[in-house]
Design a protein around this motif. Structure first.
Motif, mmCIF file in Angstrom:
data_model
loop_
_atom_site.group_PDB
_atom_site.id
_atom_site.type_symbol
_atom_site.label_atom_id
_atom_site.label_comp_id
_atom_site.label_asym_id
_atom_site.label_seq_id
_atom_site.Cartn_x
_atom_site.Cartn_y
_atom_site.Cartn_z
ATOM 1 N N VAL A 161 34.199 -27.612 -22.734
ATOM 2 C CA VAL A 161 33.947 -29.043 -22.922
ATOM 3 C C VAL A 161 32.874 -29.255 -23.985
ATOM 4 N N LEU A 162 31.815 -28.465 -23.922
ATOM 5 C CA LEU A 162 30.745 -28.573 -24.918
ATOM 6 C C LEU A 162 31.285 -28.344 -26.329
ATOM 7 N N PHE A 163 32.023 -27.258 -26.491
ATOM 8 C CA PHE A 163 32.517 -26.890 -27.819
ATOM 9 C C PHE A 163 33.417 -27.968 -28.401
ATOM 10 N N ASN A 164 34.375 -28.428 -27.628
ATOM 11 C CA ASN A 164 35.364 -29.365 -28.158
ATOM 12 C C ASN A 164 34.818 -30.772 -28.309
ATOM 13 N N THR A 165 33.859 -31.128 -27.494
ATOM 14 C CA THR A 165 33.217 -32.434 -27.661
ATOM 15 C C THR A 165 32.501 -32.488 -29.012
ATOM 16 N N VAL A 166 31.761 -31.430 -29.326
ATOM 17 C CA VAL A 166 31.049 -31.370 -30.603
ATOM 18 C C VAL A 166 32.029 -31.210 -31.763
ATOM 19 N N ASN A 167 33.012 -30.337 -31.599
ATOM 20 C CA ASN A 167 33.959 -30.065 -32.684
ATOM 21 C C ASN A 167 34.740 -31.310 -33.087
ATOM 22 N N THR A 168 35.122 -32.124 -32.113
ATOM 23 C CA THR A 168 35.866 -33.353 -32.408
ATOM 24 C C THR A 168 35.052 -34.293 -33.281
ATOM 25 N N ILE A 169 33.786 -34.448 -32.952
ATOM 26 C CA ILE A 169 32.911 -35.329 -33.737
ATOM 27 C C ILE A 169 32.692 -34.762 -35.139
ATOM 28 N N PRO A 216 21.868 -32.111 -40.845
ATOM 29 C CA PRO A 216 21.645 -32.669 -39.511
ATOM 30 C C PRO A 216 22.025 -34.140 -39.405
ATOM 31 N N ILE A 217 21.973 -34.869 -40.513
ATOM 32 C CA ILE A 217 22.342 -36.285 -40.480
ATOM 33 C C ILE A 217 23.850 -36.417 -40.281
ATOM 34 N N VAL A 218 24.599 -35.682 -41.079
ATOM 35 C CA VAL A 218 26.063 -35.728 -40.996
ATOM 36 C C VAL A 218 26.547 -35.219 -39.635
ATOM 37 N N SER A 219 25.908 -34.176 -39.129
ATOM 38 C CA SER A 219 26.346 -33.557 -37.870
ATOM 39 C C SER A 219 25.739 -34.214 -36.635
ATOM 40 N N LEU A 220 24.843 -35.178 -36.830
ATOM 41 C CA LEU A 220 24.121 -35.825 -35.723
ATOM 42 C C LEU A 220 23.306 -34.815 -34.914
ATOM 43 N N GLU A 221 22.966 -33.685 -35.541
ATOM 44 C CA GLU A 221 22.208 -32.603 -34.908
ATOM 45 C C GLU A 221 22.917 -32.058 -33.665
ATOM 46 N N LEU A 222 24.230 -32.258 -33.590
ATOM 47 C CA LEU A 222 24.969 -31.824 -32.404
ATOM 48 C C LEU A 222 25.070 -30.311 -32.300
ATOM 49 N N TYR A 223 24.908 -29.597 -33.425
ATOM 50 C CA TYR A 223 24.945 -28.133 -33.334
ATOM 51 C C TYR A 223 23.730 -27.605 -32.577
ATOM 52 N N ASP A 224 22.571 -28.281 -32.696
ATOM 53 C CA ASP A 224 21.401 -27.896 -31.914
ATOM 54 C C ASP A 224 21.589 -28.252 -30.446
ATOM 55 N N ALA A 225 22.204 -29.403 -30.188
ATOM 56 C CA ALA A 225 22.482 -29.792 -28.802
ATOM 57 C C ALA A 225 23.461 -28.813 -28.164
ATOM 58 N N ALA A 226 24.477 -28.398 -28.927
ATOM 59 C CA ALA A 226 25.447 -27.442 -28.401
ATOM 60 C C ALA A 226 24.765 -26.130 -28.031
#
Length: 467
Positions: A79-87, A56-66
């Motif tokens: 937009v959701l998928f690619n915003t998270v995937n880019t990061i 979760p630290i490396v991913s910024l917990e963005l998978y839970d936000a997605a």
């Protein structure tokens, strides 16, 4: 009743996937006990927990936000998928960039393989949670089986035939996760979502406001559930941690129930939390879930001696005495996770953070105080108390919000039954008598629990009408 039906149906789907994957992992426990020393298994368990901490630290917990944002029908999924995937792609490249430097410092811990394990876990978490949110629940469930199958197959090959030990253990976990990612992409047609020009900065900021409080929450949750391994390995030794880690494997079957149900619960509570009957819905689900967890815990306690005697190497046998405390810990942890779903539905991630931090502080302090006195039992007791505190804090707060009604008589009855069976397990030498008393206790609980009887009557009545 449609909301209950959907909750149960999704739970069944997730159960099939999770039970399949966990069964494959469970049958590997004897393999690990015979191919890894207690010291190597303690180190392997430590690195595995470290990967889960860093994810979760490396991913910024963005998978839970997605996952949470994708449940909202109005959101643009591309937009959701690619915003998270880019990061995630950027942070993955950063991980591999710093890996050579870390490898020169921690050369005994297979840092490069651990980095692959970490990145694979980040992407598996993201891809699987995203497809679960957009309706591919069956594919989400099967992805766990694919992960476990490849992990298990390569565990046998690398540990038994190539005798790679700790390195083989880490490689097999990495291969399993990569296989799971490939399956998710191919089975759902997720490739159509990869559009790097769909990155949205404003959407990222909004998602980070949701996800960032979950990072310290996850760290605090890790302290609550896994820091005991760190303290044991440093204060007692790797062998003791190996015995403790093995002792957690059987009680984690209850965690499996929690994981299965929470995957369905998170979807249902987001859909139902705005309805006027949400309090009744939450209360019914909470008390029924608690009953199932305790009954499962009792069955594990009465079965632990024969399991240890028949399945595991004798060097791990003393770990059975830890089981009742560890079972209680996972029961309270399960209740905390269930209640966390209510917070998530309301996007109250700060409340999740505060309750988890309090539990983590209590856990760390008690672990440090109790290990010198009680050894590994002190770590187990600290774990149990801290999860109890978290569960109680969340119950009280959600009750004050008018979203939960507590049946304290029923909660007390199940606790007394659990303590009674634990007492019998420790004091009765005959395994058959212990199991008979435990099963009889479960039967009495079901007869006394009017809610369970009422639910069974409803199910039977429906079946009769259909026939």
């Amino acid at each position: 009743m449609n909301k209950y039906k959907k909750l149960i149906n999704n739970s069944i789907i997730f159960a099939i996937g999770n039970l399949g994957s966990k069964f494959l992992q469970f049958i590997l426990v004897p393999l690990y006990s015979f191919t890894l020393s207690t010291s190597d298994f303690g180190t392997a368990d430590f690195l595995t927990q470290l990967v889960y901490l860093l994810t979760p630290i490396v991913s910024l917990e963005l998978y839970d936000a997605a996952f949470r944002y994708a449940l909202d029908k109005a959101e643009n999924k591309f937009v959701l998928f690619n915003t998270v995937n880019t990061i995630l792609l950027g942070v993955s490249l950063l991980v591999f960039f710093v890996t050579p430097f870390l490898a020169t410092i921690f050369y005994n811990y297979h840092i490069f393989i651990t980095a692959i394990f970490l990145v694979a876990n980040v992407y598996f978490s993201f891809l699987s949670n995203f497809v679960r949110a957009i309706g591919y629940v069956k594919q989400f469930a099967v992805s766990g089986i694919v992960n476990a199958f490849f992990m298990g197959t390569f565990s046998v090959v690398l540990l038994v035939f190539f005798k790679l030990g700790l390195r083989g253990y880490l490689i097999s976990f990495s291969i399993g996760l990569i296989a799971g990612c490939i399956y998710v992409v191919l089975s759902t047609g997720l490739g159509r979502f990869f559009r790097f020009n769909s990155f949205n900065k404003l959407k990222l900021i909004g998602m980070l406001k949701y996800s960032l409080p979950l990072i310290p929450n996850y760290f605090a949750w890790w302290l609550n559930s896994s820091s005991d391994r760190l303290f044991i390995i440093t204060m007692i030794g790797a062998s003791a941690n190996g015995i403790y880690a093995m002792a957690t494997k059987i009680p984690n079957l209850i965690n499996l129930l929690t994981m299965i149900f929470s995957q369905s619960w998170q979807i249902s509570i987001v859909e139902e939390y705005k309805n006027k009957n949400s309090k009744r819905f939450v209360s019914n689900v909470f008390i029924s879930f608690f009953s199932i967890l305790v009954i499962g815990g009792i069955l594990i306690v009465i079965s632990i001696k024969p399991i240890y005697g028949l399945v595991l190497d004798k060097s791990y046998y003393q770990g059975w005495k830890l089981t009742p405390l560890l079972v209680l810990a996972v029961i309270y942890s399960g209740l905390s996770i269930l209640l966390e779903g209510v917070y998530i539905a309301y996007k109250k991630t700060f409340s999740v953070l505060i309750t988890t931090i309090v539990g983590a502080i209590i856990n760390v302090l008690l672990t440090i105080l109790l290990i010198p006195v009680m050894r590994v039992y002190g770590a187990a007791l600290a774990n149990t108390i801290s999860f109890l505190v978290v569960a109680m804090m969340r119950m009280i707060e959600i009750k004050k919000l008018g979203l939960l009604a507590l049946d304290m008589k029923r909660i007390l009855m199940y606790h007394l039954a659990f303590f009674f069976v634990t007492f019998i397990t420790f004091n009765e030498k005959s395994v058959f008598i212990t199991m008979f008393i435990g099963i009889l206790t479960v039967g009495v609980l079901i007869l006394l629990d009017k809610n369970i009887i009422r639910q069974m009557e409803v199910i039977l009545h429906k079946k009769i009408n259909k026939s």
